[in-house]
Design a protein around this motif. Sequence first.
Motif, PDB file in Angstrom:
ATOM      1  N   LYS A 158       5.932 -20.660   2.363  1.00 19.61           N
ATOM      2  CA  LYS A 158       5.743 -21.305   3.496  1.00 19.61           C
ATOM      3  C   LYS A 158       7.405 -22.284   3.705  1.00 19.61           C
ATOM      4  CE  LYS A 158       0.268 -21.417   3.255  1.00 19.61           C
ATOM      5  NZ  LYS A 158      -0.840 -21.594   2.572  1.00 19.61           N
ATOM      6  N   ASP A 159       7.320 -22.999   4.708  1.00 19.94           N
ATOM      7  CA  ASP A 159       7.805 -23.517   5.348  1.00 19.94           C
ATOM      8  C   ASP A 159       6.963 -25.477   4.954  1.00 19.94           C
ATOM      9  OD1 ASP A 159       6.022 -24.966   7.167  1.00 19.94           O
ATOM     10  OD2 ASP A 159       7.548 -23.458   9.139  1.00 19.94           O
ATOM     11  N   ALA A 160       8.165 -26.606   5.199  1.00 16.85           N
ATOM     12  CA  ALA A 160       7.653 -28.074   5.556  1.00 16.85           C
ATOM     13  C   ALA A 160       6.137 -28.496   5.778  1.00 16.85           C
ATOM     14  CB  ALA A 160       8.609 -29.099   5.087  1.00 16.85           C
ATOM     15  N   THR A 161       5.489 -27.461   6.512  1.00 16.77           N
ATOM     16  CA  THR A 161       4.637 -27.842   7.854  1.00 16.77           C
ATOM     17  C   THR A 161       3.180 -27.037   7.568  1.00 16.77           C
ATOM     18  OG1 THR A 161       4.545 -26.302   9.214  1.00 16.77           O
ATOM     19  CG2 THR A 161       6.475 -27.830   9.240  1.00 16.77           C
TER      20      THR A 161
END
Length: 230
Positions: A158-161
């Motif tokens: 997953k990304d930072a969001t």
Amino acid sequence: MSARGEGRTHWRRSALVAAPALAAAGGLGAAVSTGALAVGLQLQDKPVQLTTSSLYGTQYGAAVVDVTVTNPDGTPRTERVLRMGFADGVVNGLCLSRPQRIMGADYTLLLTLGDQNPGSWEIRTKNTVLDVRQAAGVLDMDGIVSLNIDGKDVKTVKDATGAYVENPLNSPPDRFGIQARYAKFDRIVASAQDLQVPGILTTPGLAVSVKPGTVQCPPPAAPTGTPGTP
């Protein structure tokens, strides 16, 4: 007498060339053994033999991709591999064997990670990506398992969001893909083209050596017990 003298001189020169790399790797080993290493690991361009007693990971994905490799004469060619990825993983001992050629002589860079306990799953990784040419061992997948999905639709990290990264394995469309919530590999002996851990890798110990000739990792021991949560 002259031939033996030349052989000794050649060995010494090659050893001197290998010494800086071994010293640097030794420093890396000291950092890892104290738990101080919090950076990525990357082995590329040359095949590496990999063995492990057991690897257990969450959000496992795999896809068939094409990679560019170099022939012995220096020309490039395309090779098809199975690219595997884990969001988080725990590894029960790991050995990496990589051939090197220094001043016309063959050497092997041998890295052994872990605590030699087949029941500890002591190595932790984040965002592991591995290009596998061939492998033998035992695979167990759990959770929701999807086979033959489009490789570009595989999800691993997953990304930072908090949203899943699109096509994290960089798979072309319409390629065979696998998706599973959990995957456990036991007694794996594999030939890998690339190994990347751009996240964090921690291990309680790392032994590094440069050996003359071609040296393989020893066969992995069977794991005991069950892995902890990655």
